[in-house]
Design a protein around this motif. Structure first.
Motif, PDB file in Angstrom:
ATOM      1  N   LEU A 344     -24.617  10.229 -25.885  1.00 16.62           N
ATOM      2  CA  LEU A 344     -23.229  10.685 -25.835  1.00 16.62           C
ATOM      3  C   LEU A 344     -23.135  12.133 -26.322  1.00 16.62           C
ATOM      4  CD1 LEU A 344     -20.516   9.442 -24.993  1.00 16.62           C
ATOM      5  CD2 LEU A 344     -20.110   8.915 -27.396  1.00 16.62           C
ATOM      6  N   VAL A 348     -16.321   9.973 -29.507  1.00 18.78           N
ATOM      7  CA  VAL A 348     -15.150   9.440 -28.820  1.00 18.78           C
ATOM      8  C   VAL A 348     -14.478   8.445 -29.745  1.00 18.78           C
ATOM      9  CG1 VAL A 348     -14.293   8.193 -26.814  1.00 18.78           C
ATOM     10  CG2 VAL A 348     -16.267   9.715 -26.584  1.00 18.78           C
ATOM     11  N   VAL A 358     -14.087   4.901 -20.877  1.00 13.62           N
ATOM     12  CA  VAL A 358     -14.180   6.356 -20.905  1.00 13.62           C
ATOM     13  C   VAL A 358     -14.994   6.850 -19.714  1.00 13.62           C
ATOM     14  CG1 VAL A 358     -14.882   8.373 -22.259  1.00 13.62           C
ATOM     15  CG2 VAL A 358     -14.079   6.300 -23.431  1.00 13.62           C
ATOM     16  N   GLN A 359     -14.388   7.719 -18.924  1.00 16.78           N
ATOM     17  CA  GLN A 359     -15.102   8.298 -17.787  1.00 16.78           C
ATOM     18  C   GLN A 359     -16.086   9.364 -18.283  1.00 16.78           C
ATOM     19  OE1 GLN A 359     -14.428   6.846 -14.794  1.00 16.78           O
ATOM     20  NE2 GLN A 359     -13.038   5.601 -16.041  1.00 16.78           N
ATOM     21  N   VAL A 360     -17.276   9.411 -17.680  1.00 15.47           N
ATOM     22  CA  VAL A 360     -18.288  10.372 -18.126  1.00 15.47           C
ATOM     23  C   VAL A 360     -19.012  10.991 -16.944  1.00 15.47           C
ATOM     24  CG1 VAL A 360     -18.683   9.181 -20.324  1.00 15.47           C
ATOM     25  CG2 VAL A 360     -20.101   8.611 -18.344  1.00 15.47           C
ATOM     26  N   PRO A 369     -18.148  12.971 -21.970  1.00 16.19           N
ATOM     27  CA  PRO A 369     -16.846  12.316 -21.743  1.00 16.19           C
ATOM     28  C   PRO A 369     -15.880  13.236 -21.014  1.00 16.19           C
ATOM     29  CG  PRO A 369     -17.581  12.046 -24.018  1.00 16.19           C
ATOM     30  CD  PRO A 369     -18.470  13.079 -23.397  1.00 16.19           C
ATOM     31  N   TYR A 386     -18.812   5.231 -16.152  1.00 17.75           N
ATOM     32  CA  TYR A 386     -17.942   5.045 -17.310  1.00 17.75           C
ATOM     33  C   TYR A 386     -18.688   4.314 -18.420  1.00 17.75           C
ATOM     34  CZ  TYR A 386     -17.335   0.325 -15.360  1.00 17.75           C
ATOM     35  OH  TYR A 386     -17.544  -0.936 -14.863  1.00 17.75           O
TER      36      TYR A 386
END
Length: 408
Positions: A344, A348, A358-360, A369, A386
């Protein structure tokens, strides 16, 4: 059914476990060539063993394994070559003590042979004679007549969509027609005075083109269903009730986009209740985005009320609607979603008790993110996938390894 209190948000896991409509599509017979992605209504079994004859898996010589015992480069075993086997034909020649028969990969094993010497481990010493520099055990270089599939074995289970490799096995077994579940017909209703057809060239102030129906139709196809758009319904309780009633009569699943959030013009709940029992299962899911989601039934037909914002609607339908469509279509073993593990890129935050999606973007092994309002459909088109933050978590830390479910 319970959970009827307005906006008592139900955990997504509880909703999926508790909301299990009994509706199932009927069956139909389809040609194997058209069966990719279709769901067998019952296990598909083989009428005979596969490959049906013992065959060679290497180029070499069919022999009796006992005749190779102790063979080595220093002390090879010698064999008289009794003949050869042609591909696609019975062997037509037998192997006896001290003899060998030349066989190509895939050819039938001659009578009397129980192993195949790889050609790399042999050498021709004179015409009609070879020497073997290595021993073989019984079964080496061969496939038994029923080693791939035994007679009456299962070729494909009920409830799992057929894959390309399944079709190959069906073809090998001579299965030309498969009984499958009919594709669920999914009615898609868009609501709102502000919503206009996508073909509208010039928008007036306050108008929006209906983007959700097209995207939902794509997800329905991915889920194995047939999208049946029912048009755009204005904010009118009577029109919505009549449209819903007709959709329930003609479809296996009904999806309503917009009209399920709190507001003076919210007519969806009343329209669904007017359809009869069992009615609303829950109105509100503990998920972000997508809290104002409605799950209900009219008879056995499930009804899914989605938020008006396209991003929220698509996130919820992917997590909740797709499993429902598959279930109605007889899927008991859903296909695994493609995923990857990434680090990540930033922390978040999340609220305990709520499932956050969460869209990534995935770049160089890192999940970046993407944030923005739930009305921004471009967030989904920019994202590679996501990340789901579980209800028990209060966020994810920067550098934490996460599972990214990838968009196909």
């Amino acid at each position: 059914m319970s959970g009827r209190e307005f906006f008592t948000a139900l955990p997504v896991s509880e909703a999926l476990a508790g909301f299990r409509p009994g509706r199932r599509t009927g069956t139909e017979r389809v040609d194997r060539a058209d069966a990719l992605g279709r769901v067998p209504a019952s296990p598909v079994t083989s009428r005979a063993a596969l490959p049906g004859f013992t065959r060679s898996t290497v180029d070499g010589y069919a022999v009796r394994a006992a005749d190779t015992h102790g063979a080595s480069e220093a002390l090879p075993a010698y064999f008289d070559v009794a003949g050869s086997v042609r591909m696609g034909a019975p062997a037509g020649v037998a192997v006896g003590h001290g003899t060998a028969v030349a066989v190509p990969t895939g050819a039938a094993l001659p009578e009397g042979a129980d192993a195949v010497l790889m050609v790399e481990h042999t050498q021709q010493t004179m015409p009609g004679m070879i020497e073997a520099s290595r021993p073989v055990a019984v079964g080496d270089g061969t496939v038994r007549a029923d080693e791939d599939v035994a007679a009456d074995d299962e070729l494909a289970p009920a409830g799992r969509p057929l894959r390309a490799q399944d079709l190959g096995l069906l073809a090998a077994a001579g299965t030309g027609v498969v009984e499958v579940r009919a594709k669920p017909r999914v009615g898609i209703i868009s609501t709102g005075d502000e919503v206009v057809p996508p073909e509208t060239e010039q928008l007036l102030a306050g108008q929006v083109r209906d983007a959700t129906t097209s995207a939902l139709a794509g997800l329905v196809v991915d889920a194995g269903g047939t999208p049946c758009p029912r048009g755009i319904v204005p904010d009118d309780a009577g029109v919505l009730t009549r449209t819903l009633d007709k959709a329930v009569q003609e479809c296996d699943v009904v999806v309503v986009s917009a009209g399920s959030s709190v507001g003076a013009r919210d007519e969806t709940v009343a329209a669904v209740e007017a359809l009869g029992e069992p009615g609303v299962f829950c109105h509100g899911l503990a998920i972000k985005p997508g809290k104002p989601t409605l799950l209900a039934q009219a008879g056995e037909v499930p009804i899914i009320g989605l938020p008006g914002n396209p991003l929220s609607a698509l996130v919820v339908f992917r997590l909740v609607g797709v499993p429902i469509v598959r279930r109605v279509g007889g899927v008991t073993m859903p296909p695994a979603e493609p995923s990857t593990t990434a680090e990540l890129a930033r922390r978040v935050a999340s609220a305990a008790g709520r499932l956050d999606v969460v869209q990534v973007r995935v770049q160089d092994g890192r999940a970046v993110p993407l944030f923005g309002a739930s009305a921004l459909l471009s967030l989904l088109t920019t994202a590679d996938g996501y990340v789901v933050i579980d209800e028990s978590a209060t966020g994810l830390d920067e550098g934490q390894h996460v599972t990214v479910t990838l968009y196909r």
